[in-house]
Design an enzyme around this catalytic site. Structure first.
Site, PDB file in Angstrom:
ATOM      1  N   ARG A 128      -1.524  -5.418  -3.231  1.00 53.14           N
ATOM      2  CA  ARG A 128      -2.278  -5.063  -2.022  1.00 53.14           C
ATOM      3  C   ARG A 128      -2.229  -6.208  -1.031  1.00 53.14           C
ATOM      4  O   ARG A 128      -2.124  -7.365  -1.431  1.00 53.14           O
ATOM      5  CB  ARG A 128      -3.760  -4.871  -2.356  1.00 53.14           C
ATOM      6  CG  ARG A 128      -4.140  -3.675  -3.102  1.00 53.14           C
ATOM      7  CD  ARG A 128      -5.659  -3.666  -3.283  1.00 53.14           C
ATOM      8  NE  ARG A 128      -6.317  -3.013  -2.175  1.00 53.14           N
ATOM      9  CZ  ARG A 128      -6.430  -1.707  -2.065  1.00 53.14           C
ATOM     10  NH1 ARG A 128      -5.934  -0.899  -2.982  1.00 53.14           N
ATOM     11  NH2 ARG A 128      -7.045  -1.169  -1.031  1.00 53.14           N
TER      12      ARG A 128
ATOM     13  N   LYS B  68     -11.866   1.369   3.074  1.00 60.08           N
ATOM     14  CA  LYS B  68     -12.376   2.369   4.010  1.00 60.08           C
ATOM     15  C   LYS B  68     -13.849   2.666   3.770  1.00 60.08           C
ATOM     16  O   LYS B  68     -14.601   2.892   4.709  1.00 60.08           O
ATOM     17  CB  LYS B  68     -11.553   3.654   3.875  1.00 60.08           C
ATOM     18  CG  LYS B  68     -10.199   3.564   4.533  1.00 60.08           C
ATOM     19  CD  LYS B  68      -9.431   4.855   4.374  1.00 60.08           C
ATOM     20  CE  LYS B  68      -8.916   4.965   2.958  1.00 60.08           C
ATOM     21  NZ  LYS B  68      -8.100   6.164   2.720  1.00 60.08           N
TER      22      LYS B  68
ATOM     23  N   GLU C 277      -5.662   9.025   1.909  1.00 61.50           N
ATOM     24  CA  GLU C 277      -6.731  10.016   1.812  1.00 61.50           C
ATOM     25  C   GLU C 277      -7.425  10.036   3.174  1.00 61.50           C
ATOM     26  O   GLU C 277      -7.838   8.988   3.681  1.00 61.50           O
ATOM     27  CB  GLU C 277      -7.728   9.615   0.724  1.00 61.50           C
ATOM     28  CG  GLU C 277      -8.795  10.681   0.559  1.00 61.50           C
ATOM     29  CD  GLU C 277      -9.828  10.362  -0.517  1.00 61.50           C
ATOM     30  OE1 GLU C 277      -9.690   9.328  -1.198  1.00 61.50           O
ATOM     31  OE2 GLU C 277     -10.772  11.160  -0.652  1.00 61.50           O
TER      32      GLU C 277
HETATM   33  P1  ATP Z   1      -9.257   1.945   0.638  1.00 61.49           P
HETATM   34  O1  ATP Z   1      -9.754   1.246  -0.578  1.00 61.49           O
HETATM   35  O2  ATP Z   1      -9.234   1.109   1.847  1.00 61.49           O
HETATM   36  O3  ATP Z   1      -9.903   3.260   0.867  1.00 61.49           O
HETATM   37  P2  ATP Z   1      -7.157   3.332  -0.568  1.00 61.49           P
HETATM   38  O4  ATP Z   1      -6.079   2.743  -1.404  1.00 61.49           O
HETATM   39  O5  ATP Z   1      -8.201   4.118  -1.243  1.00 61.49           O
HETATM   40  O6  ATP Z   1      -7.730   2.188   0.323  1.00 61.49           O
HETATM   41  P3  ATP Z   1      -5.573   5.400   0.506  1.00 61.49           P
HETATM   42  O7  ATP Z   1      -5.861   6.263   1.654  1.00 61.49           O
HETATM   43  O8  ATP Z   1      -5.586   5.990  -0.846  1.00 61.49           O
HETATM   44  O9  ATP Z   1      -6.588   4.201   0.596  1.00 61.49           O
HETATM   45  O10 ATP Z   1      -4.239   4.575   0.725  1.00 61.49           O
HETATM   46  C1  ATP Z   1      -3.016   5.137   1.089  1.00 61.49           C
HETATM   47  C2  ATP Z   1      -1.930   4.206   0.634  1.00 61.49           C
HETATM   48  O11 ATP Z   1      -2.100   2.921   1.198  1.00 61.49           O
HETATM   49  C3  ATP Z   1      -1.939   4.038  -0.873  1.00 61.49           C
HETATM   50  O12 ATP Z   1      -0.633   4.194  -1.358  1.00 61.49           O
HETATM   51  C4  ATP Z   1      -2.454   2.651  -1.079  1.00 61.49           C
HETATM   52  O13 ATP Z   1      -1.892   2.095  -2.228  1.00 61.49           O
HETATM   53  C5  ATP Z   1      -2.026   1.937   0.192  1.00 61.49           C
HETATM   54  N1  ATP Z   1      -2.948   0.844   0.500  1.00 61.49           N
HETATM   55  C6  ATP Z   1      -4.278   0.917   0.685  1.00 61.49           C
HETATM   56  N2  ATP Z   1      -4.815  -0.298   0.895  1.00 61.49           N
HETATM   57  C7  ATP Z   1      -3.785  -1.180   0.845  1.00 61.49           C
HETATM   58  C8  ATP Z   1      -3.679  -2.603   0.979  1.00 61.49           C
HETATM   59  N3  ATP Z   1      -4.749  -3.368   1.208  1.00 61.49           N
HETATM   60  N4  ATP Z   1      -2.453  -3.161   0.872  1.00 61.49           N
HETATM   61  C9  ATP Z   1      -1.370  -2.406   0.656  1.00 61.49           C
HETATM   62  N5  ATP Z   1      -1.394  -1.072   0.508  1.00 61.49           N
HETATM   63  C10 ATP Z   1      -2.581  -0.451   0.602  1.00 61.49           C
HETATM   64 MG    MG Z   2      -7.487   5.875  -2.372  1.00 59.76          MG
END
Ligand code: ATP
Ligand code: MG
Length: 564
Positions: free
Chosen positions: A263, A273, A38
């Site tokens: 994760r 983020k 995102e």
């Molecule tokens: P955040 O909580 O940091 O905003 P998010 O999962 O909301 O992380 P996204 O932009 O939706 O962020 O993530 C894009 C992809 O990266 C998703 O498929 C998510 O599962 C993966 N991802 C995010 N954080 C991690 C992590 N700590 N380890 C592995 N994969 C991750």
């Molecule tokens: Mg997300």
């Protein structure tokens, strides 16, 4: 940009599953994955794991990986983040198939699917407020209550949905919900909301839409539209998978398979983020690329190599359970890579003047130094040697403590790639502070001369005072003092655990002259001190700024042993 050579992938449950699917001829043997961030912030090291998995698996199985901005939320997204995400994925060494995709491009198709569900009696317009919906959801042990609007006819629902889209109803007054089961043991299937009304402009679609799809609904559809075969996501979506499948079972648009993995979590590091944005907005750091941040742009600026990050992700592996990884592992993998590629230089961070009293004031000799003992192809360079030098303040002790083998009155040390010198005295100012150290040199001890092999107990680094470059050097430490700064165990507020000593700025550092024209991003080792790089944001030709990437040795083991 060329894709990196794929390291022999260690097999894991994801790769085994893809192998089985291909053997069984599922999806015609194709492998299409996607990385769907995102664009509401910069990518962090956790995302690197997802990137390495999605792009890596596609590469290994001869498939492709899409880069898709998961931009269905109009209020938090920004083109600045889109550009940063693209840059970071490229920097990590991966290339996506075709152009960048956007979930927002599918708004029309996602909406058409909603009409289909309505016509099939699988979705309805509900007039309950968000609060009422949430109250009627029930709990893990009690069923939810059906909405009084659940029985609306498909025709009435279709009319209301179209009017929602036209903007006839105020924000929050209505939603479109899936008609599944209010008593379902999995709460995600209790008539989840598909669309909500939001009179907010979107950074790509402008004011074209005033209803926006929810993530759980838009995501499986976007995957299906792109012909994704394996939709890899993190464990917290495991309980959403039945919903992912429900949408695809009720729409005839193909059926990718969602597979969850753990994760990545790093000790002493925030990995969200939203929270990283708070650090930026509240000024705890200078920006998303502050070298103390766990973002890929910050790590790049700090001097991490993309290979070190890829190797770290491979080292961590893929599992089905969450765990917390130690910084020591990340730094170990980083040093491993830097040791092989970093060019060596001499730099003095806390300078002390040395005068070689038997060396002519106007004389200068060029000393030859090896650029990288790990890589003969890196060659050698010249360093000017003269009567006045800088050495590290720590390398001199007027009264040496027991076991101190570096310079002290009457003792000898070797100057790296130059001569052996003996300390003959010190000069102090009126207050008694040490101003300079006097030495004599042994002209026979230069490399290649008969006296060169004479044994002395220590070798120290130095820089010719007359030729030295001045620089600012920034030393970083962890941003947090708690291993899980945002956990309940840490009291819930990560701000309480900010490390007041996460940045130390040293001014008036002295560097050997060949560092004048090093480009940012070039991995460097300052001998005996650590790995460094030119700061890409702040360094100027007339005011050099360097970042310490990592120390030469692990200091974490010591910290742990002390119980600190
Ligand atoms: P955040 O909580 O940091 O905003 P998010 O999962 O909301 O992380 P996204 O932009 O939706 O962020 O993530 C894009 C992809 O990266 C998703 O498929 C998510 O599962 C993966 N991802 C995010 N954080 C991690 C992590 N700590 N380890 C592995 N994969 C991750
Ligand atoms: Mg997300």
């Amino acid at each position: 940009m060329s894709t990196p050579p794929a390291p022999t992938p260690p097999s894991d449950f994801l790769r085994e599953l893809v192998t089985r699917d291909r053997a069984a001829g599922k999806h015609g043997g194709r492998v299409v994955t996607r990385f769907p961030p995102e664009p509401n912030g910069y990518l962090h090291i956790g995302h690197a794991k997802a990137i390495c998995l999605n792009f890596g698996i596609a590469q290994e199985f001869g498939g492709v990986c899409n880069l898709r901005m998961d931009d269905t939320n109009p209020t938090t997204e920004d083109p600045e983040y889109v550009h940063a995400i693209e840059e970071d994925v490229r920097w990590l060494g991966f290339q996506w198939a075709g152009r960048t995709y956007y979930a927002s491009e599918y708004f029309e198709r996602i909406y058409e699917c909603a009409e289909q569900l309505v016509r099939k009696g699988k979705a309805y317009v509900c007039d309950l407020s968000a609060e009422e919906v949430s109250r009627a959801r029930g709990t893990l042990v009690t069923p939810g209550t059906e909405s009084p609007f659940r029985g609306r006819s498909p025709a009435e629902n279709l009319d209301l949905l179209r009017r929602m889209r036209k903007g006839e109803f105020p924000e929050g007054s209505r939603t479109l919900r899936a008609r599944i089961d209010m008593a379902h043991p999995n709460m995600n299937l209790r008539d989840p909301v598909l669309y909500r009304i939001r009179f907010a402009p979107h950074y790509r679609t402008g004011s074209e839409w005033c209803i926006y799809p929810m993530y759980d609904y838009a995501h499986p559809l976007s995957d299906a539209f792109e012909g994704i075969t394996h939709s890899l996501c993190t464990l917290e979506f495991e309980h959403h998978r039945p919903l992912y499948d429900w949408f695809l079972d009720n729409l005839d648009i193909g059926h990718p398979q969602q597979i969850e993995f753990a994760r990545l979590n790093l000790a002493y590091t925030l990995m969200s983020k939203r929270r990283l944005l708070e650090l930026v907005n509240e000024g705890h750091v200078t920006g998303w690329d502050d070298p103390r941040m766990p973002t890929l742009s910050a790590m790049r600026r700090r001097g991490y190599t993309p290979r070190a990050i890829r190797n770290f992700c491979a080292e961590v592996g893929v599992a089905k359970f969450n765990s917390l990884h130690e910084i020591a592992l990340l730094e170990h993998v980083l040093r491993d890579d830097l040791n092989r590629v970093a060019l060596r230089f001499l730099a003095v961070l806390r300078p002390l003047k040395v005068v070689i009293t038997n060396y002519a004031a106007d004389q200068v000799e060029e000393m030859t130094a090896i650029n990288n003992p790990e890589d003969p192809a890196a060659g050698s360079r010249q360093m000017p040697f003269a009567r006045e030098l800088w050495i590290e303040r720590d390398d001199f002790a007027e009264v040496p403590p027991k076991g101190f083998h570096r310079l002290s009155p009457g003792t000898e040390v070797r100057l790296r790639a130059a001569y052996i010198v003996r300390c003959t005295g010190v000069v102090k100012d009126a207050q008694g502070n040490l101003v300079e150290v006097h030495c004599t040199y042994d002209p026979e001890s230069r490399s290649g001369l008969p006296g060169a092999n004479r044994k002395v107990k220590a070798t120290i680094h130095w820089v010719s005072a007359r030729h030295a470059l001045d620089a600012e050097v920034r030393l970083y430490d962890q941003l947090f003092t708690h291993p899980e700064p945002a956990s309940d165990a840490a009291g819930g507020d990560f701000r309480r655990h900010l490390n007041p000593r996460s940045l130390e700025v040293l001014r008036g550092c002295k560097l050997e002259p060949s560092l004048a024209s090093v480009a940012p991003g070039t991995p460097l080792q300052f001998e005996r001190l650590g790995y460094f790089c030119v700061d890409s944001r702040d360094s100027r030709k007339e005011a050099l700024v360097f970042n310490r990437t990592v120390t030469l040795r692990d200091t974490w083991a010591k910290v742990a042993a002390k119980g600190g």
